[in-house]
Design a protein around this motif. Sequence first.
Motif, PDB file in Angstrom:
ATOM      1  N   LEU A   1     -15.799  -0.993   7.134  1.00  0.00           N
ATOM      2  CA  LEU A   1     -15.114  -2.240   6.783  1.00  0.00           C
ATOM      3  C   LEU A   1     -14.223  -2.072   5.556  1.00  0.00           C
ATOM      4  CD1 LEU A   1     -17.854  -4.915   7.503  1.00  0.00           C
ATOM      5  CD2 LEU A   1     -15.821  -4.396   8.843  1.00  0.00           C
ATOM      6  N   VAL A   2     -14.690  -1.354   4.531  1.00  0.00           N
ATOM      7  CA  VAL A   2     -13.875  -1.118   3.338  1.00  0.00           C
ATOM      8  C   VAL A   2     -12.631  -0.311   3.711  1.00  0.00           C
ATOM      9  CG1 VAL A   2     -13.820   0.130   1.134  1.00  0.00           C
ATOM     10  CG2 VAL A   2     -15.740  -1.351   1.675  1.00  0.00           C
ATOM     11  N   PHE A   3     -12.778   0.728   4.519  1.00  0.00           N
ATOM     12  CA  PHE A   3     -11.640   1.522   4.951  1.00  0.00           C
ATOM     13  C   PHE A   3     -10.664   0.671   5.756  1.00  0.00           C
ATOM     14  CE2 PHE A   3      -9.542   4.364   8.003  1.00  0.00           C
ATOM     15  CZ  PHE A   3      -8.902   5.218   7.114  1.00  0.00           C
ATOM     16  N   LEU A   4     -11.192  -0.201   6.615  1.00  0.00           N
ATOM     17  CA  LEU A   4     -10.349  -1.068   7.425  1.00  0.00           C
ATOM     18  C   LEU A   4      -9.536  -2.020   6.543  1.00  0.00           C
ATOM     19  CD1 LEU A   4      -9.699  -1.916  10.369  1.00  0.00           C
ATOM     20  CD2 LEU A   4     -11.488  -3.634  10.126  1.00  0.00           C
ATOM     21  N   VAL A   5     -10.172  -2.629   5.546  1.00  0.00           N
ATOM     22  CA  VAL A   5      -9.470  -3.524   4.634  1.00  0.00           C
ATOM     23  C   VAL A   5      -8.383  -2.754   3.876  1.00  0.00           C
ATOM     24  CG1 VAL A   5      -9.746  -4.897   2.519  1.00  0.00           C
ATOM     25  CG2 VAL A   5     -11.331  -5.195   4.412  1.00  0.00           C
ATOM     26  N   PHE A   6      -8.693  -1.539   3.428  1.00  0.00           N
ATOM     27  CA  PHE A   6      -7.708  -0.724   2.709  1.00  0.00           C
ATOM     28  C   PHE A   6      -6.502  -0.414   3.585  1.00  0.00           C
ATOM     29  CE2 PHE A   6      -6.092   3.566   1.817  1.00  0.00           C
ATOM     30  CZ  PHE A   6      -5.563   3.356   0.553  1.00  0.00           C
ATOM     31  N   MET A   7      -6.731  -0.002   4.810  1.00  0.00           N
ATOM     32  CA  MET A   7      -5.622   0.364   5.697  1.00  0.00           C
ATOM     33  C   MET A   7      -4.784  -0.863   6.077  1.00  0.00           C
ATOM     34  SD  MET A   7      -5.550   3.545   5.866  1.00  0.00           S
ATOM     35  CE  MET A   7      -4.323   3.778   7.116  1.00  0.00           C
ATOM     36  N   VAL A   8      -5.417  -2.005   6.329  1.00  0.00           N
ATOM     37  CA  VAL A   8      -4.667  -3.218   6.662  1.00  0.00           C
ATOM     38  C   VAL A   8      -3.792  -3.621   5.487  1.00  0.00           C
ATOM     39  CG1 VAL A   8      -4.924  -5.692   7.097  1.00  0.00           C
ATOM     40  CG2 VAL A   8      -6.229  -4.057   8.430  1.00  0.00           C
ATOM     41  N   THR A   9      -4.347  -3.540   4.279  1.00  0.00           N
ATOM     42  CA  THR A   9      -3.574  -3.890   3.082  1.00  0.00           C
ATOM     43  C   THR A   9      -2.396  -2.932   2.905  1.00  0.00           C
ATOM     44  OG1 THR A   9      -5.604  -4.693   2.065  1.00  0.00           O
ATOM     45  CG2 THR A   9      -3.735  -4.307   0.608  1.00  0.00           C
ATOM     46  N   LEU A  10      -2.636  -1.635   3.043  1.00  0.00           N
ATOM     47  CA  LEU A  10      -1.581  -0.634   2.877  1.00  0.00           C
ATOM     48  C   LEU A  10      -0.457  -0.841   3.889  1.00  0.00           C
ATOM     49  CD1 LEU A  10      -0.632   2.019   1.485  1.00  0.00           C
ATOM     50  CD2 LEU A  10      -1.786   3.213   3.333  1.00  0.00           C
TER      51      LEU A  10
ATOM     52  N   VAL B   1       1.508  -4.094   3.059  1.00  0.00           N
ATOM     53  CA  VAL B   1       2.414  -3.947   1.915  1.00  0.00           C
ATOM     54  C   VAL B   1       3.639  -3.128   2.332  1.00  0.00           C
ATOM     55  CG1 VAL B   1       2.641  -2.848  -0.350  1.00  0.00           C
ATOM     56  CG2 VAL B   1       0.651  -4.251   0.157  1.00  0.00           C
ATOM     57  N   LEU B   2       3.446  -2.041   3.075  1.00  0.00           N
ATOM     58  CA  LEU B   2       4.580  -1.245   3.537  1.00  0.00           C
ATOM     59  C   LEU B   2       5.489  -2.049   4.468  1.00  0.00           C
ATOM     60  CD1 LEU B   2       2.930   2.239   4.172  1.00  0.00           C
ATOM     61  CD2 LEU B   2       4.502   1.615   2.348  1.00  0.00           C
ATOM     62  N   ASP B   3       4.911  -2.865   5.328  1.00  0.00           N
ATOM     63  CA  ASP B   3       5.688  -3.690   6.243  1.00  0.00           C
ATOM     64  C   ASP B   3       6.545  -4.694   5.475  1.00  0.00           C
ATOM     65  OD1 ASP B   3       6.518  -4.584   8.799  1.00  0.00           O
ATOM     66  OD2 ASP B   3       5.119  -6.272   8.638  1.00  0.00           O
ATOM     67  N   ILE B   4       5.946  -5.342   4.489  1.00  0.00           N
ATOM     68  CA  ILE B   4       6.701  -6.313   3.674  1.00  0.00           C
ATOM     69  C   ILE B   4       7.819  -5.601   2.902  1.00  0.00           C
ATOM     70  CG2 ILE B   4       6.529  -7.869   1.692  1.00  0.00           C
ATOM     71  CD1 ILE B   4       3.758  -8.669   2.760  1.00  0.00           C
ATOM     72  N   ALA B   5       7.532  -4.389   2.388  1.00  0.00           N
ATOM     73  CA  ALA B   5       8.555  -3.646   1.643  1.00  0.00           C
ATOM     74  C   ALA B   5       9.712  -3.255   2.555  1.00  0.00           C
ATOM     75  CB  ALA B   5       7.930  -2.403   1.021  1.00  0.00           C
ATOM     76  N   VAL B   6       9.442  -2.834   3.767  1.00  0.00           N
ATOM     77  CA  VAL B   6      10.505  -2.466   4.693  1.00  0.00           C
ATOM     78  C   VAL B   6      11.324  -3.699   5.079  1.00  0.00           C
ATOM     79  CG1 VAL B   6      10.967  -1.618   7.036  1.00  0.00           C
ATOM     80  CG2 VAL B   6       9.377  -0.400   5.575  1.00  0.00           C
ATOM     81  N   ILE B   7      10.674  -4.828   5.309  1.00  0.00           N
ATOM     82  CA  ILE B   7      11.392  -6.065   5.678  1.00  0.00           C
ATOM     83  C   ILE B   7      12.327  -6.481   4.541  1.00  0.00           C
ATOM     84  CG2 ILE B   7      11.101  -8.544   6.071  1.00  0.00           C
ATOM     85  CD1 ILE B   7       8.634  -7.866   7.740  1.00  0.00           C
ATOM     86  N   ARG B   8      11.847  -6.464   3.298  1.00  0.00           N
ATOM     87  CA  ARG B   8      12.682  -6.845   2.150  1.00  0.00           C
ATOM     88  C   ARG B   8      13.832  -5.860   1.961  1.00  0.00           C
ATOM     89  NH1 ARG B   8       8.964  -9.727  -2.282  1.00  0.00           N
ATOM     90  NH2 ARG B   8       8.373 -11.437  -0.911  1.00  0.00           N
ATOM     91  N   GLY B   9      13.561  -4.584   2.165  1.00  0.00           N
ATOM     92  CA  GLY B   9      14.635  -3.602   2.037  1.00  0.00           C
ATOM     93  C   GLY B   9      15.714  -3.780   3.071  1.00  0.00           C
ATOM     94  N   VAL B  10      15.333  -4.055   4.323  1.00  0.00           N
ATOM     95  CA  VAL B  10      16.313  -4.263   5.397  1.00  0.00           C
ATOM     96  C   VAL B  10      17.113  -5.528   5.124  1.00  0.00           C
ATOM     97  CG1 VAL B  10      16.541  -4.802   7.857  1.00  0.00           C
ATOM     98  CG2 VAL B  10      15.090  -2.937   7.136  1.00  0.00           C
ATOM     99  N   THR B  11      16.467  -6.626   4.704  1.00  0.00           N
ATOM    100  CA  THR B  11      17.215  -7.865   4.422  1.00  0.00           C
ATOM    101  C   THR B  11      18.135  -7.704   3.225  1.00  0.00           C
ATOM    102  OG1 THR B  11      15.339  -8.717   3.153  1.00  0.00           O
ATOM    103  CG2 THR B  11      15.505  -9.402   5.454  1.00  0.00           C
ATOM    104  N   TRP B  12      17.732  -6.922   2.243  1.00  0.00           N
ATOM    105  CA  TRP B  12      18.614  -6.692   1.077  1.00  0.00           C
ATOM    106  C   TRP B  12      19.815  -5.866   1.492  1.00  0.00           C
ATOM    107  CZ3 TRP B  12      19.860  -2.008  -1.308  1.00  0.00           C
ATOM    108  CH2 TRP B  12      20.596  -2.104  -2.487  1.00  0.00           C
ATOM    109  N   LEU B  13      19.567  -4.828   2.362  1.00  0.00           N
ATOM    110  CA  LEU B  13      20.634  -3.927   2.755  1.00  0.00           C
ATOM    111  C   LEU B  13      21.642  -4.606   3.681  1.00  0.00           C
ATOM    112  CD1 LEU B  13      21.620  -0.980   2.497  1.00  0.00           C
ATOM    113  CD2 LEU B  13      20.289  -0.452   4.534  1.00  0.00           C
ATOM    114  N   PHE B  14      21.166  -5.319   4.696  1.00  0.00           N
ATOM    115  CA  PHE B  14      22.055  -5.902   5.701  1.00  0.00           C
ATOM    116  C   PHE B  14      22.243  -7.416   5.525  1.00  0.00           C
ATOM    117  CE2 PHE B  14      20.250  -2.167   7.922  1.00  0.00           C
ATOM    118  CZ  PHE B  14      21.434  -1.472   8.072  1.00  0.00           C
TER     119      PHE B  14
END
Length: 147
Positions: A121-130, A133-146
């Motif tokens: 469960l701890v590993f699952l929570v860590f991976m979901v969070t990671l 966060v990466l998904d949100i960072a990619v979305i913000r980067g794409v919206t900033w770029l285009f």
Amino acid sequence: MSKERTTRDGDTSGSTRQDGAESTEASATTRSDTPSGKPTGKRQGRRSSAGVEVAAGSVKSPERPKPDTKVKPARKDRADKPRRDNIFKRLRRFFREVIAELRKVIWPNRKQMITYTSVVLVFLVFMVTLIGVLDIAVIRGVTWLFG
């Protein structure tokens, strides 16, 4: 008896066969007269059966029966195929084998089960969070770029 003992105890001057004739070739290939009694790892040369005697102490392989020379016709019948059991018999045998394998399993006790579950469960929570966060960072980067 003394000749056998000297041969066994390491007399390497040449082995004598049972008929009294010396055979240095047989002693060079078999070396059953080593002091330790262990084989040297050398293979004994194959000899043709025409006129050559087998050395004393060597083991003659047993004769194997010759395969049948009858040739069956090359046709495919139902008799040639292995007969399959009834579906219910096969399912019953499958479940028996599954149960037999499950009995071999070392099942965890309560403490181990709680530990393993919490680690997962701890590993699952860590991976979901990671990944989140990466998904949100990619979305913000794409919206900033285009954007």
